[in-house]
Design a protein around this motif. Sequence first.
Motif, PDB file in Angstrom:
ATOM      1  N   ARG A   1      -3.460   2.430  -2.821  1.00 33.06           N
ATOM      2  CA  ARG A   1      -2.654   3.528  -2.302  1.00 33.06           C
ATOM      3  C   ARG A   1      -2.580   4.637  -3.346  1.00 33.06           C
ATOM      4  NH1 ARG A   1       2.747   4.597  -2.627  1.00 33.06           N
ATOM      5  NH2 ARG A   1       3.086   2.624  -3.734  1.00 33.06           N
ATOM      6  N   VAL A   2      -2.688   5.892  -2.916  1.00 28.92           N
ATOM      7  CA  VAL A   2      -2.568   7.035  -3.823  1.00 28.92           C
ATOM      8  C   VAL A   2      -1.102   7.189  -4.214  1.00 28.92           C
ATOM      9  CG1 VAL A   2      -2.896   9.515  -4.101  1.00 28.92           C
ATOM     10  CG2 VAL A   2      -4.543   8.188  -2.767  1.00 28.92           C
TER      11      VAL A   2
ATOM     12  N   VAL B   1      -4.190   5.908  -8.469  1.00 26.81           N
ATOM     13  CA  VAL B   1      -4.261   4.960  -7.354  1.00 26.81           C
ATOM     14  C   VAL B   1      -3.791   3.604  -7.850  1.00 26.81           C
ATOM     15  CG1 VAL B   1      -5.863   3.696  -5.872  1.00 26.81           C
ATOM     16  CG2 VAL B   1      -6.086   6.164  -6.101  1.00 26.81           C
TER      17      VAL B   1
END
Length: 230
Positions: free
Chosen positions: A84-85, A99
């Motif tokens: 996930r960013v 990330v």
Amino acid sequence: MSRARIVGLLASGAAVCALGGAQSAAAETRVVPLTFAGADCRSVAVATYRLPAAARLAYATAPVVGARIGGTKGDAHPRGSLARVTAVEVRGRTLAVTVAADPARCLGALLPGEPVDGPWTAALDANVSFVVPDLRWARRQTTSTADALLDPAYAGSVRSRCRRAGQARFSCAFSAFVGDSVVVGRGKVSIGGDDEWPRYSFGVRWIDEYCHAVLRRPLRRCLTTDRWRA
């Protein structure tokens, strides 16, 4: 515009890059491939991209904080939404995207031979927009400024020329005409590293050619002057 404001826009995925008085200046957009690698399923990875030396006002229109990306665990096992960013920011001229692996998606084995935990890799494309102030940019700024501030009757007649006076500073001039009225301007156009809008300063003169050439009046009686600044 402050660097904190730029970072805020990056984080929200804002796609606006508006420069110029009444008109926005064209921004260059690049698709930048970024690759991330983590040591295990709890790792965080950062990928960076260095903007051109003269770049001003950078935005990343993608990725957006919170977006999920796929990757590969243990060099052989693809996993969707693996990471996930968590951050997108500009540090000086460097775009940095952070990330983090999602343990809930990464830990565990779904396929034979897949490790419960292990190194992972992921990749995404970032859309980066920025302005590089060159002579063409300066001419556009000069023309759009004149078009915005002159009477609409001058529309389409503005001609501009510029020369570089620094990395992001230019000496520019423009001219336009309608009927017997001629307008000329000379001044400066520039943009700072954190400026949202270009800065300009022009001395402008309107000359009534009929007054001067036909009626033979002194130029000072046929001349109107003004100063444009922003």
